[in-house]
Scaffold this motif. Structure first.
Motif, PDB file in Angstrom:
ATOM      1  N   THR A 148      10.721  -2.971  14.653  1.00 19.88           N
ATOM      2  CA  THR A 148       9.724  -2.157  13.943  1.00 19.88           C
ATOM      3  C   THR A 148      10.055  -0.662  13.863  1.00 19.88           C
ATOM      4  O   THR A 148       9.592   0.005  12.949  1.00 19.88           O
ATOM      5  CB  THR A 148       8.344  -2.283  14.629  1.00 19.88           C
ATOM      6  N   ALA A 149      10.813  -0.135  14.860  1.00 16.24           N
ATOM      7  CA  ALA A 149      10.893   1.330  14.987  1.00 16.24           C
ATOM      8  C   ALA A 149      12.288   1.864  14.708  1.00 16.24           C
ATOM      9  O   ALA A 149      13.283   1.132  14.756  1.00 16.24           O
ATOM     10  CB  ALA A 149      10.446   1.731  16.384  1.00 16.24           C
ATOM     11  N   ASP A 150      12.357   3.170  14.425  1.00 11.78           N
ATOM     12  CA  ASP A 150      13.653   3.838  14.269  1.00 11.78           C
ATOM     13  C   ASP A 150      14.173   4.328  15.620  1.00 11.78           C
ATOM     14  O   ASP A 150      15.373   4.403  15.852  1.00 11.78           O
ATOM     15  CB  ASP A 150      13.494   5.030  13.319  1.00 11.78           C
ATOM     16  N   TYR A 151      13.238   4.694  16.503  1.00 14.78           N
ATOM     17  CA  TYR A 151      13.600   5.177  17.831  1.00 14.78           C
ATOM     18  C   TYR A 151      12.700   4.515  18.874  1.00 14.78           C
ATOM     19  O   TYR A 151      11.526   4.262  18.604  1.00 14.78           O
ATOM     20  CB  TYR A 151      13.382   6.690  17.960  1.00 14.78           C
TER      21      TYR A 151
ATOM     22  N   THR B 179       5.401   9.896  13.673  1.00 12.22           N
ATOM     23  CA  THR B 179       4.614   8.661  13.756  1.00 12.22           C
ATOM     24  C   THR B 179       5.007   7.924  15.033  1.00 12.22           C
ATOM     25  O   THR B 179       6.180   7.580  15.227  1.00 12.22           O
ATOM     26  CB  THR B 179       4.899   7.770  12.534  1.00 12.22           C
ATOM     27  N   THR B 180       4.038   7.725  15.900  1.00 10.82           N
ATOM     28  CA  THR B 180       4.349   7.203  17.239  1.00 10.82           C
ATOM     29  C   THR B 180       3.402   6.067  17.609  1.00 10.82           C
ATOM     30  O   THR B 180       2.189   6.200  17.469  1.00 10.82           O
ATOM     31  CB  THR B 180       4.208   8.342  18.280  1.00 10.82           C
ATOM     32  N   GLU B 181       4.005   4.968  18.056  1.00  8.90           N
ATOM     33  CA  GLU B 181       3.208   3.811  18.495  1.00  8.90           C
ATOM     34  C   GLU B 181       3.462   3.556  19.971  1.00  8.90           C
ATOM     35  O   GLU B 181       4.605   3.648  20.420  1.00  8.90           O
ATOM     36  CB  GLU B 181       3.671   2.539  17.767  1.00  8.90           C
ATOM     37  N   LEU B 182       2.420   3.204  20.680  1.00  9.63           N
ATOM     38  CA  LEU B 182       2.591   2.791  22.081  1.00  9.63           C
ATOM     39  C   LEU B 182       2.637   1.276  22.123  1.00  9.63           C
ATOM     40  O   LEU B 182       1.950   0.607  21.348  1.00  9.63           O
ATOM     41  CB  LEU B 182       1.378   3.244  22.898  1.00  9.63           C
TER      42      LEU B 182
ATOM     43  N   GLN C  61      10.180   6.502   0.582  1.00  9.60           N
ATOM     44  CA  GLN C  61      10.709   7.247   1.741  1.00  9.60           C
ATOM     45  C   GLN C  61       9.664   7.232   2.843  1.00  9.60           C
ATOM     46  O   GLN C  61       8.501   7.555   2.600  1.00  9.60           O
ATOM     47  CB  GLN C  61      10.943   8.689   1.314  1.00  9.60           C
ATOM     48  N   LYS C  62      10.090   6.822   4.048  1.00 10.36           N
ATOM     49  CA  LYS C  62       9.118   6.770   5.142  1.00 10.36           C
ATOM     50  C   LYS C  62       9.564   7.681   6.266  1.00 10.36           C
ATOM     51  O   LYS C  62      10.761   7.761   6.551  1.00 10.36           O
ATOM     52  CB  LYS C  62       9.037   5.331   5.667  1.00 10.36           C
ATOM     53  N   PRO C  63       8.631   8.333   6.952  1.00  7.31           N
ATOM     54  CA  PRO C  63       9.029   9.145   8.103  1.00  7.31           C
ATOM     55  C   PRO C  63       9.472   8.225   9.232  1.00  7.31           C
ATOM     56  O   PRO C  63       9.069   7.059   9.281  1.00  7.31           O
ATOM     57  CB  PRO C  63       7.737   9.877   8.482  1.00  7.31           C
ATOM     58  N   PRO C  64      10.334   8.721  10.153  1.00  2.00           N
ATOM     59  CA  PRO C  64      10.788   7.861  11.242  1.00  2.00           C
ATOM     60  C   PRO C  64       9.635   7.421  12.139  1.00  2.00           C
ATOM     61  O   PRO C  64       8.675   8.161  12.335  1.00  2.00           O
ATOM     62  CB  PRO C  64      11.764   8.748  12.017  1.00  2.00           C
TER      63      PRO C  64
ATOM     64  N   MET D 133       0.837  -1.205   0.000  1.00  3.01           N
ATOM     65  CA  MET D 133       0.000   0.000   0.000  1.00  3.01           C
ATOM     66  C   MET D 133       0.870   1.253   0.000  1.00  3.01           C
ATOM     67  O   MET D 133       0.557   2.239  -0.666  1.00  3.01           O
ATOM     68  CB  MET D 133      -0.940   0.019   1.208  1.00  3.01           C
ATOM     69  N   GLU D 134       1.984   1.197   0.755  1.00  4.63           N
ATOM     70  CA  GLU D 134       2.848   2.384   0.799  1.00  4.63           C
ATOM     71  C   GLU D 134       3.440   2.668  -0.580  1.00  4.63           C
ATOM     72  O   GLU D 134       3.550   3.824  -1.006  1.00  4.63           O
ATOM     73  CB  GLU D 134       3.944   2.193   1.858  1.00  4.63           C
TER      74      GLU D 134
END
Ligand code: HAM
Length: 408
Positions: free
Chosen positions: A365-368, A345-348, A315-318, A16-17
């Motif tokens: 999954t995450a950059d940070y 973009t933030t996931e809990l 290109q994806k945002p962090p 999809m991206e």
């Protein structure tokens, strides 16, 4: 296990991206040329499609009756609905009207690679110009959109005028039959058919017309004919813009509403289903209760473009993963809100696992990771960990946001 219907596909987030990235490029070129996006219903009355193409088209469509007994069809393409909408809503707009759309379409076909029962078309329709400049614009726009996607393609541009002129002494039925055989490139069938109707002398001129690579060669075969100046002017504009194309006066196009200019594009690296675009000039509005207005447009087979381009990494945002212990969940929700409000973009983490397990998940999954425990909640600061370098720092939320923004 239940399966999806034949000829349909599921799209995972990665796909999809990629699709959204290509859609975005197509939309932005169309917008840049003044083509504004519209949306029509997924289903229309069956009549919208049979009125031009006859009842035969029903076999190729998804048709159904609703609970009120109305005969409806899932749209097999975009143009008819756009012209219906123009007649319903927009006749009074100053012409030319320039519209574009990205629509899911449905055709009851035998599925194979590049041929689906549900597929998407990116289309543009220009209504009410009726000039070679208008036709040239549509071709040039299509060319620019395809170039912006990165797909490698070959463009074939034609005009129905020379073929119609050669066949002008024949009846409508014979003309249609011949054009259908030409559309299928069935030359043996064509030769037989021409013999049957005592018109075998046409075979040689039709074949030479198909081999013409310049408009002058075609004019030598056809002599003086209607639409000659218009066709020459169109080619002159196209040539002045240095687009790469092949003149192909054998393009007939399966949909039988085209009136003059026609064009098709083929992806260089696809097999049998390599046609990625089809378009041309047509008249439809009068069939739907409007005045007879000349239009032109195209439909790009979005899915085929995607197959041709192949996989890529948009290109994806962090992405930030907030890792926290259950006793500081309120503070963690608030921190996530601050990051999201800053556009990050933030996931809990939702699984109530230990910090170690959460960090393992974040690493995948995450950059940070933003780590929050009792100490952080008390100080109002967070620990920011760069998952690639492993570097970590205790920072205020604002400073962490600047670090994330600065890096990507
Ligand atoms: P079309 O050639 O029937 O034209 O379709 C346009 C494009 O849609 C094709 O070139 C192909 O790439 C894609 N396509 C068609 N059928 C399928 C399928 N089953 N699966 C995947 N892709 C498919 C039209 O539909 C016209 N409305 C184009 C137009 C617009 N003419 C004037 N304005």
């Amino acid at each position: 296990m239940l399966q999806k219907p034949r000829g349909t596909r599921d799209f995972l987030p990665e796909e999809m991206e990629q699709r959204r990235e290509i859609e975005m490029r197509m939309r932005s070129v169309a917008q840049n040329w003044g083509y504004r996006e519209i949306c029509t219903p997924t289903f229309e009355t069956q009549e919208l499609y049979t009125i031009r193409s006859g009842e035969g088209i029903i076999n190729e469509m998804y048709v159904f009756e609703d609970k009120g007994g109305r005969k409806l069809a899932l749209r097999p393409e975009g143009t008819a609905a756009v012209l219906r909408m123009y007649v319903n809503e927009a006749k009074v707009l100053s012409k030319p009207v320039r519209w574009c759309y990205l629509s899911d379409c449905y055709r009851y076909e035998r599925p194979q690679k590049g041929r689906y029962r549900q597929f998407w078309q990116f289309g543009a329709e220009q209504i009410g110009a009726d000039t070679p400049a208008g036709e040239a614009e549509i071709i040039l726009l299509a060319y620019e959109i395809l170039k912006a996607t990165g797909v490698r393609f070959t463009f074939h541009i034609g005009h129905l005028a020379p073929m119609k002129h050669l066949l002008s002494d024949l009846s409508d039925v014979h003309r249609k039959d011949i054009m259908a055989l030409l559309d299928k490139k069935n030359f043996d069938g064509l030769q037989k058919y021409l013999e049957e109707i005592n018109a075998e002398s046409l075979f040689a001129s039709l074949k030479s017309l198909l081999e013409c690579r310049t408009i002058d060669e075609a004019l030598k075969i056809c002599g003086d004919m209607p639409d000659k100046e218009r066709m020459c002017e169109l080619i002159k504009i196209l040539d002045s813009q240095n687009i790469e194309y092949r003149l192909n006066l054998g393009i007939v196009r399966g949909l039988d509403y085209y009136t003059g200019m026609v064009f098709e594009g083929f992806a260089d690296n696809l097999g049998a289903e390599n046609q990625i675009i089809g378009g041309g000039s047509y008249r439809l509005a009068h069939l739907f209760g409007g005045e007879d207005v000349a239009s032109c447009g195209f439909g790009i087979g979005f899915d085929r473009v995607m197959v041709s381009i192949g996989e890529f990494n948009p290109q994806k945002p962090p992405l930030v993963s907030v890792v926290y212990t259950p006793d500081v969940s309120d503070f963690s929700f608030s921190i996530a809100k601050i990051f999201r409000e800053a556009g990050i973009t933030t996931e809990l983490n939702l699984l109530e696992r230990g910090i170690g397990a959460q960090m393992k998940h974040a690493a995948k999954t995450a950059d940070y990771a933003v780590v929050i425990g009792k100490r952080e909640a008390k100080s109002g600061k967070i620990t920011l960990k760069d998952m690639k370098s492993g570097e970590q720092k205790e920072l205020s939320a604002d400073s962490a946001i600047s670090v994330i923004r600065g890096v990507k």
